[in-house]
Design an enzyme around this catalytic site. Structure first.
Site: not given
Ligand code: CTP
Length: 404
Positions: A213, A311, A350
């Site tokens: 990205n 994650d 999160k």
């Protein structure tokens, strides 16, 4: 950015080829807003003229303790009392030895000796041949000057004017300016270990292609620099980015999310702050081909299967260290719209006490940004500014949230 605005620096030059770099250093100090008073030894004047240094600093250069320009005829007292810091660059092996002995028979060593120890710091940028640097006498002297209160800024390594290669080069002007800025920064993170992820990840499809990205890593590296300036011991785990490593920061280069996760796990143990600025790929190809994927002539595109990446931030936030309050985790969210709503939800998802939101397409690759700080109480905006300024503000904010 005028990072040295209001600072008055006495720039001392002792004899060495690196005097040529002192001219550029002087220019850069002034560009950062400092006022510079140059003092040169006679040996320095063999390498560069006071005329050059006067032109660059905008002040007449001092070279003698007998300089009659001072009404009281005490330049060593007057010059050292006015300074916010004395920076000797280049600092020769001989000059270090003179400092060790407290010699005072020429102006520069005299004013170093006469400086008020508690109020006027002395920073040294050594410059010499590698054998001179490695010599036990020099190493012994360095230990002694440091014990006597001087700050040694270290040396670079590489080609030397004498044709040899090794340690002992003077740091580059921009590195010395970075060191000086760091020196003056308030040490709000002294004694803390800070771990930062930065940049994108690269998920290989085959040996020549992959998914990545547009994250540039600039924000993460700006935060790393600010954290180091604030006195922290900083490690950055960086995906593939072309950003120089700030001075004093440890860098671990990785490619994929799995590599980033492994590096984070290795360094998290001893960290007290974890700041996840990386734009980690959410998915990776289920099977990376060991050979380049070729067209098969059918005109059909290959079918790619993906699996979700771990994650890294959420795992850190669930670690025992974090749950017991020994690790403070900060997340980032790069969104394209509805920043506050997404950032608020993401903070809870999160499990982190602080989440920093920004608009991804408006900041990727840019030198400026605007941040939204979201915690359990609400939110606060850090308005658009350079990533450097925002990083300093963020570090101050994080420091204020840490247990004493
Ligand atoms: N992050 C991480 N590991 C991942 C994904 C994200 O550590 N596998 C961290 C990022 O570094 C950032 C935060 O989590 O600090 C949020 O990243 P983001 O990609 O915005 O979050 P996602 O959970 O992927 O949410 P979205 O659904 O918006 O993609």
């Amino acid at each position: 950015m005028n990072e040295l605005a209001g600072k008055h620096i006495v720039l001392g030059l002792s004899g060495g080829v690196a005097c040529y770099k002192a001219a550029e250093l002087c220019r850069q100090l002034i560009k950062e807003g400092a006022t510079v008073q140059v003092v040169m030894t006679q040996a320095a004047e063999q390498f560069i003229t006071p005329v050059t240094m006067q032109a660059l600093s905008g002040r007449t250069v001092y070279g003698s303790q007998w300089d009659a320009r001072e009404p009281n005829n005490m330049p060593h007292i007057n010059l050292s009392r006015e300074a916010d810091a004395i920076l000797v660059a280049p600092c020769s092996a001989d000059f270090i030895a003179r400092l060790v002995q407290g010699r005072a028979d020429e102006l520069l060593s005299l004013l170093c000796l006469a400086r008020p120890l508690q109020r006027v710091p002395l920073l040294l940028a050594p410059a010499m041949n590698r054998e001179m640097w490695a010599h036990p006498a020099t190493q012994r002297n360095l230990v002694q000057v440091a014990q006597d209160g001087a700050v040694i800024l270290g040396v670079g390594s590489g080609d030397q004017a004498c044709g040899e290669t090794g340690d002992g080069r003077m740091l580059e002007p921009e590195e010395l300016v970075e060191e000086l800025v760091a020196f003056f920064a308030p040490k709000v993170l002294a004694g803390r270990k800070v771990l930062i992820t930065a940049g994108p990840t690269f998920e290989a499809l085959d040996p020549v292609r992959g998914i990545t990205n547009l994250s540039s890593g600039k924000m993460g590296f700006a935060i790393a620099r600010a954290a180091r300036e604030a006195g922290a011991d900083v490690t950055v785990v960086a995906g593939p980015v072309h950003v120089p490593t700030p001075r004093g920061v440890q860098r671990v280069n990785v490619q994929s999310a799995l590599e980033m996760q492994a590096a984070v796990e290795r360094h998290l143990q001893s960290a007290s702050v974890f700041i996840a600025t990386a734009a980690v790929a959410d998915w990776r190809p289920a099977h990376a081909s060991s050979q380049k994927i070729k067209k098969d002539g059918s005109g059909d595109a290959p079918t790619l299967a993906f699996v979700e990446n771990p994650d890294i931030l959420a795992a850190a936030a669930k670690s025992r260290q974090a749950l017991e309050g020994h690790l403070f985790c900060v997340g980032f969210a790069a969104e394209s719209h509805d920043l506050l709503a997404h950032a608020t939800a993401k903070r809870v998802r999160k499990g982190v006490p602080l989440l920093v939101g920004n608009i991804g397409p408006a900041t990727f690759g840019q030198d400026d940004n605007a941040l939204l700080l979201v915690d359990s109480e609400g939110h606060r905006e850090l308005p658009r500014a350079s990533k450097r300024v925002l990083a300093k503000q963020l570090i101050e904010d994080i420091a204020s949230r840490l247990p004493r």
